[in-house]
Design an enzyme around this catalytic site. Structure first.
Site, PDB file in Angstrom:
ATOM      1  N   HIS A  66       0.835  -1.206   0.000  1.00  0.00           N
ATOM      2  CA  HIS A  66       0.000   0.000   0.000  1.00  0.00           C
ATOM      3  C   HIS A  66       0.872   1.259   0.000  1.00  0.00           C
ATOM      4  O   HIS A  66       0.560   2.237  -0.691  1.00  0.00           O
ATOM      5  CB  HIS A  66      -0.920  -0.023   1.216  1.00  0.00           C
ATOM      6  CG  HIS A  66      -1.706   1.226   1.394  1.00  0.00           C
ATOM      7  ND1 HIS A  66      -1.409   2.155   2.367  1.00  0.00           N
ATOM      8  CD2 HIS A  66      -2.773   1.720   0.718  1.00  0.00           C
ATOM      9  CE1 HIS A  66      -2.254   3.161   2.295  1.00  0.00           C
ATOM     10  NE2 HIS A  66      -3.100   2.920   1.302  1.00  0.00           N
ATOM     11  N   GLU A 101       2.017   1.816  -3.429  1.00  0.00           N
ATOM     12  CA  GLU A 101       0.928   2.349  -4.258  1.00  0.00           C
ATOM     13  C   GLU A 101       0.892   3.875  -4.186  1.00  0.00           C
ATOM     14  O   GLU A 101       0.756   4.560  -5.205  1.00  0.00           O
ATOM     15  CB  GLU A 101      -0.405   1.765  -3.787  1.00  0.00           C
ATOM     16  CG  GLU A 101      -1.627   2.331  -4.486  1.00  0.00           C
ATOM     17  CD  GLU A 101      -2.818   2.469  -3.562  1.00  0.00           C
ATOM     18  OE1 GLU A 101      -3.369   3.582  -3.469  1.00  0.00           O
ATOM     19  OE2 GLU A 101      -3.191   1.471  -2.931  1.00  0.00           O
ATOM     20  N   HIS A 102       1.040   4.417  -3.003  1.00  0.00           N
ATOM     21  CA  HIS A 102       1.079   5.876  -2.845  1.00  0.00           C
ATOM     22  C   HIS A 102       2.292   6.479  -3.557  1.00  0.00           C
ATOM     23  O   HIS A 102       2.189   7.509  -4.235  1.00  0.00           O
ATOM     24  CB  HIS A 102       1.152   6.240  -1.357  1.00  0.00           C
ATOM     25  CG  HIS A 102      -0.157   6.191  -0.648  1.00  0.00           C
ATOM     26  ND1 HIS A 102      -0.675   7.254   0.058  1.00  0.00           N
ATOM     27  CD2 HIS A 102      -1.077   5.187  -0.522  1.00  0.00           C
ATOM     28  CE1 HIS A 102      -1.838   6.917   0.584  1.00  0.00           C
ATOM     29  NE2 HIS A 102      -2.098   5.659   0.261  1.00  0.00           N
ATOM     30  N   GLU A 127      -4.115   7.784   7.339  1.00  0.00           N
ATOM     31  CA  GLU A 127      -5.082   6.842   6.779  1.00  0.00           C
ATOM     32  C   GLU A 127      -5.375   5.715   7.767  1.00  0.00           C
ATOM     33  O   GLU A 127      -6.520   5.276   7.914  1.00  0.00           O
ATOM     34  CB  GLU A 127      -4.556   6.283   5.455  1.00  0.00           C
ATOM     35  CG  GLU A 127      -5.575   5.513   4.663  1.00  0.00           C
ATOM     36  CD  GLU A 127      -5.080   5.126   3.273  1.00  0.00           C
ATOM     37  OE1 GLU A 127      -5.804   4.377   2.594  1.00  0.00           O
ATOM     38  OE2 GLU A 127      -3.975   5.564   2.871  1.00  0.00           O
TER      39      GLU A 127
END
Length: 454
Positions: free
Chosen positions: A75, A78-79, A155
């Site tokens: 993740h 991904e950012h 997040e």
């Protein structure tokens, strides 16, 4: 229900990489698949009569590919792929898509990652160039790694502030334990803080080669044009090595933790949130079709058993539903409800009673027929835009290595019989359930709840 959503069984290209011809479907769409010499797969679904196109690149890597020390790396990466390449800064990436009114985003799951853009058909070359550049030429700047760390920690905090979401992460841990499937996709505060630029860059180089990538396009686009655009983009990045075979779908068998576990997280919330469930079936298991019908009948709509018993008849909860998740080697079935803390025991009792009753007696023929109709209708209605079609192509190729047409999907659903549903109900719901709860429960109430589940 996780299920294959595509068109026909995928076939290899001919020796020179030309697209294998595909029949035109009754709805006028055409699906084609090409495998480049590098092992990169390209699938397109041409949709006449629309002016948009959705472009996506799927990577066969998810949080279950992480070691405990890498928790959240997929993740995090991904950012970071949005943070600049040798050709574009992060602002130039976002500005280029905004300037044509397009949309661009990404998501990470336990078993794959997807980066996508939706633009006008005339702007497809731009979308291909930008997304391919991100996937093949990310610099992963050290300063961006540090800056984005705070964003990801926010997040994680946001998820913790939403117990209706967090209880599903808790249930995954309840069912799968401290395994890759049991750990959260986002990672934890400790693992995210421990990830370094070098560790993330190594993860990137290992998992983002063409053999592990799938390109999918749906909308007003010709297959040959897409192949030319993608080939040129990967050639420009030097990412078109010869003679490689694509990495196939995951397989295997995973043992799930014994049922009957209880995990309770005390938190001062206005509602208590629970997931009651047990091991389900993998996405390769033919029982998945019957389990999808069962899930729909139990908690898939306003006429479902749980909705009627808990919300309509007694007004005990606003949100209650059943769900399934199928992974490559195992799965889960769960029932979620959010209610006032003083109603938790009553809601849990009803959920347990309904699961036990259906496991023992099954569903009536009329319930099964209604659920089949609901599932068929929602399946078709969920595939009415180019983004959904693009998603269907990618997930099907990554997860199953094949495509099913909408007609084939509907045929699988329609073929489910009441006996199939009763059989899978006995096999799945007949297991001892596990429970996860987030809410304002003191030690005494938590102990009483644990005892009730024993």
């Amino acid at each position: 229900m996780s299920r294959p959503t595509g068109t026909e069984t995928a076939r290899p290209t001919d020796p020179v990489g030309r697209a294998v011809p595909r029949p035109r479907h009754s709805d006028g769409t055409t699906v084609q698949r090409t495998v480049l010499p590098s092992g990169l797969r390209i699938l397109t679904e041409t949709v006449p009569g629309v002016r948009s196109v959705s472009f996506g690149i799927w990577a066969r890597v998810g949080s279950r590919d992480e070691t405990p020390a890498q928790g959240g790396a997929t993740h995090y990466l991904e950012h970071l792929l949005f943070k600049g390449t040798s050709r574009r800064s992060a602002l130039e990436i976002s500005s280029a898509i905004d300037a044509v009114g397009g949309e661009m985003n990404a998501f990470t799951t336990k078993e794959f990652t997807c980066y996508y853009a939706r633009v006008l058909d005339s702007d497809l070359p731009l979308a291909v160039d930008i997304v391919c550049d991100m996937l093949t030429g990310s610099l992963i700047p050290a300063e961006e790694v540090d800056a984005e760390r705070d964003v990801i920690l926010e997040e994680i905090a946001m998820t913790e502030d939403d117990p209706s979401d967090g209880v599903h992460d808790l249930f995954a841990h309840t069912l799968f334990g401290d395994s890759p499937l049991g750990r959260p996709v986002l990672g934890t505060v400790d693992t995210v803080n421990a990830l370094t630029r070098d560790r993330i860059a190594r993860f990137y180089r290992r998992h983002y080669d063409p053999t592990r990538l799938v390109v999918t396009v749906a909308g007003n686009a010709e297959h040959a044009t897409v192949v030319d655009l993608v080939t040129a983009a990967f050639d420009r990045a030097g990412a078109s090595g010869p003679g490689a075979e694509p990495v196939g779908p995951r397989s295997g068998h995973r043992e799930v933790r014994p049922a009957g576990r209880v995990d309770i997280v005390e938190r001062r919330t206005e509602q208590a949130h629970l997931v009651l469930g047990m091991p389900g079936v993998s996405r390769h298991d033919e029982r998945r079709w019957a389990l999808g019908v069962l899930s729909t009948a139990l908690g898939g709509g306003m006429s479902s058993r749980l909705f009627q018993e808990i919300r309509e008849k007694r007004g005990l909860a606003y949100n209650v539903y059943a769900h399934t998740s199928g992974y490559a080697d195992c799965g889960l079935f769960g029932v979620y409800a959010g209610c006032r803390p003083d109603r938790l025991d009553q809601v849990l009792d009803i959920c347990r009673q309904q699961l036990a009753e259906v496991a023992e007696k099954g569903l009536g023929d009329e319930e099964v027929e209604r659920a089949i109709g609901q599932l068929a209708g929602s399946t078709v209605l969920g595939l009415e835009d180019t983004g959904s079609l693009m998603h269907r192509l990618g997930k099907s190729e990554i997860c199953w290595g094949q495509q099913l047409s909408v007609d084939e999907l509907l045929a699988h659903i329609a073929a489910v019989t009441p006996d199939d549903v009763r059989r899978v109900a006995r096999e799945v719901l007949g297991q001892r359930p596990s429970l996860s709860v987030i809410g304002p429960l003191n030690d005494r109430r938590a102990a009483r709840l644990t005892e009730a589940m024993s």
